[in-house]
Design a protein around this motif. Structure first.
Motif, short mmCIF file in Angstrom:
data_model
loop_
_atom_site.label_atom_id
_atom_site.label_comp_id
_atom_site.label_asym_id
_atom_site.label_seq_id
_atom_site.Cartn_x
_atom_site.Cartn_y
_atom_site.Cartn_z
N ALA A 48 0.88 -1.17 0.00
CA ALA A 48 0.00 0.00 0.00
C ALA A 48 0.91 1.22 0.00
CB ALA A 48 -0.88 0.00 1.24
N GLY A 95 0.79 5.18 0.70
CA GLY A 95 -0.04 6.28 1.19
C GLY A 95 0.26 7.51 0.34
N SER A 112 7.57 7.98 3.10
CA SER A 112 8.57 7.17 3.79
C SER A 112 9.96 7.63 3.35
CB SER A 112 8.39 5.70 3.44
OG SER A 112 7.23 5.20 4.04
N THR A 165 -1.01 10.29 4.73
CA THR A 165 -2.32 9.63 4.71
C THR A 165 -2.67 9.07 6.08
OG1 THR A 165 -1.41 7.48 4.05
CG2 THR A 165 -2.11 8.98 2.27
N TYR A 182 11.85 5.20 15.55
CA TYR A 182 10.47 5.46 15.09
C TYR A 182 10.56 5.46 13.56
CZ TYR A 182 6.06 7.87 14.18
OH TYR A 182 4.81 8.21 13.71
#
Ligand code: FAD
Length: 521
Positions: free
Chosen positions: A86, A88, A92, A159, A467
């Motif tokens: 997927a 968004g 990234s 998103t 993270y």
């Protein structure tokens, strides 16, 4: 223990269809949406914001909704090797939303499928598509109904499904938790292609698995987001510290106070102690009319300074004197450097769109499209002084060419049933090194410095987690998840046993002959 979880069906029909042109495949999939070949030169799915990887998919699919996505996942399951990512908004850094020779689903094409208000137990909620941008949620909720999600990200061109797959944090998370703590129901297409509705009480293992699950267990096609009344205005403030212990003492004080005794948004950043327009003193004031006065910086200040960034919400109907009184009372309890305070009053939507303006500037000067080797970490309060001394004051004393965020969060506001991995301590800091690499400078050096920082944290035994994690080896992933690893593997075995989903995270690999997922890899 090695668990053999299933065997992939070799479907020659399905594989031979891949040789056909896109329209044939589109027809065989019975898609309502559309499909493009990964060979299209400008295929956006082969790039991301990080700009460090370029990985070509076989096809880019623009689904019309969950049914299309389910068909695509089932189609991939009938082949021996196809994976499904997927995508968004592709923000990234390390190719997490890519699929090498596989199927990339452009979630943005599903944005319009949902925007529905509902009231549950007298509380307002909105159902939004997993492919909706948070900035569109802002428009729908705040502008039309005077309501707002409780927890945001700093930047809103992300998103809903993309941030929920990670966590979604900003300066409200100390009070309400990350975005993953502020949704009550999801619709998900699992790695088996099943469309499943889940919540805390319905299919709860899938619900919590998907939240912070790095896209491993399902594709979020709809999310139910908690809302609250939106304020009209925000008093936006920055104050400066020369000493790290004073900065952390005040930041931790603010995030542990009751509502009404603190600000509504608490963040912070580190900046080089120098006169650099881009990331030094002049970059701090919010109001361009008021310049930063370096004469106020104490003689004892070191290579870097710190700023707390705060926001206080109010309504147009609140008397200005009341706002002034409350803000002064809270600021009066802080120990920032006298004379180094800057503030502006802006509308709530203007405040939430603040990074959009930075984006516009970065686009104008060409650095938005350059590589961004960003590094994000969660570092426990117990190790943050050591981290500051070695990383900020020494390794990064000249900055990273962009913001270096640091602010505290509270573990108790996160749901430990979700898949996110956190440090152990109750108070931990998010550290975000948002690097912009100027033209002519080496990206490799920035990447190497990130690696050096992570290695140092590991070597010194810091209580920390990445993270938006990115690892090359399964050993590193095991270490990342720690005692949550077996739960993560069990969830994978249950919801995506063929390891079809989110291959760009590089955690599980789809094996052409059989699917083997091992807890002891
Ligand atoms: P993508 O990058 O497209 O995807 C990320 C991962 O999620 C991939 O593995 C993908 O396969 C998976 N995925 C995408 N959509 C879905 C879905 N619907 N269901 C399941 N899996 C899915 N993060 C914060 O927490 N706070 C911030 O303030 C913040 N600011 C940012 C500012 C900028 C300029 C950038 C570039 C990033 C920022 N981020 C922030 C990080 C952001 O949360 C991540 O990049 C996240 O991945 C969201 O981006 P995206 O929607 O583009 O998802």
């Amino acid at each position: 223990m090695i668990a053999c979880l299933g065997r992939i069906v070799h479907d020659n029909d399905a594989e031979s269809k891949l040789d056909d042109d896109v329209s044939t495949i589109s027809k065989s999939l019975e898609l309502q949406g559309s499909i493009e070949s990964g060979d299209v030169v400008s295929c956006s799915a082969s790039k991301d914001f990080g700009g460090l990887y370029s990985i070509k998919p076989l096809f880019l699919i623009k689904p019309s909704g969950a049914e299309d996505i389910s068909r695509v996942v089932k189609f991939a399951a009938r082949t021996s090797n196809l994976t499904v990512a997927a995508r968004g908004n592709g923000h990234s850094i390390n190719g997490q939303a890519m699929s090498d020779g596989g199927l990339v689903i452009d979630m943005r094409s599903t944005e319009e499928s949902h925007f529905e208000f509902l009231t549950i137990n007298d509380s307002p909620h909105i159902d939004v598509s997993g492919g909706a941008l948070w900035e569109d949620v802002l428009t729908q909720c705040v502008s039309r109904f005077g309501l707002a999600p409780r927890s945001w990200t700093d930047y809103l061109s992300l998103t809903v499904g993309g941030t929920l797959s990670n966590a979604g944090v900003s300066g409200q998370a100390f009070r309400y938790g990350p975005q993953t703590s502020n949704v009550t129901e999801l619709e998900v297409v699992t790695g088996k292609g099943e469309i499943t509705v889940c919540s805390e009480t319905l299919n709860s293992e899938l619900f919590f698995g998907v939240l912070g699950g790095l896209g491993q267990f399902g594709i979020i096609t709809r999310a139910r987001v908690k809302l609250q009344p939106a304020p009209d205005m925000v008093r936006w403030i920055r104050v400066v510290y020369s000493e790290f212990d004073e900065f952390t003492r005040d930041a931790e004080f603010l995030v542990t106070q009751e509502e009404g005794e603190s600000f509504d948004y608490v963040e912070g950043f580190v900046f080089p102690n120098r006169d650099d327009v881009f990331d030094g003193w002049p970059s701090v004031p919010l109001d361009p009319v008021h310049e930063f006065s370096p004469g106020h910086i104490p003689q004892t200040a070191g290579s870097v300074l710190y700023s707390l960034e705060l926001a206080f919400h109010y309504r147009n109907s609140d008397p200005p004197s009341t706002v002034d009184t409350v803000v002064s009372r809270i600021l009066g309890r802080l120990g920032f450097v006298e004379g180094l305070k800057s503030q502006v009053d802006v509308s709530y939507t203007e405040f939430l769109q603040r990074v959009k303006r930075a984006e516009e500037e970065a686009r104008a000067n060409g650095c938005w499209d350059r590589p961004h080797p960003w590094l994000n970490l969660f570092v426990s309060k117990s190790d943050i002084v050591k981290f500051d001394r070695t990383v900020f004051k020494t390794m990064l004393k000249d900055g990273v060419g962009g913001p270096m965020l640091i602010y505290p969060l509270l573990r108790s506001r996160w749901d430990n049933r979700s898949s996110v991995a956190l440090p152990d301590g109750e108070i931990f800091y998010i550290v975000a090194l948002l690097r912009f690499v100027p033209k002519g400078q080496s990206v490799e050096n920035s990447v190497a410095q990130n690696q050096e920082i992570v290695k140092w944290c590991t070597r010194e035994g810091l209580d920390f987690k990445l993270y938006l994690p990115h690892y090359q080896s399964i050993q590193d992933w095991k270490r990342h998840f720690g005692n949550q690893w077996s739960r993560f593997v069990d969830r994978k075995a249950c919801f995506d046993p063929m390891a079809i989903l989110a291959p760009g995270q590089n955690i599980f690999r789809r094996d052409p002959s059989s699917v083997i997922i091992s807890r002891d890899l």
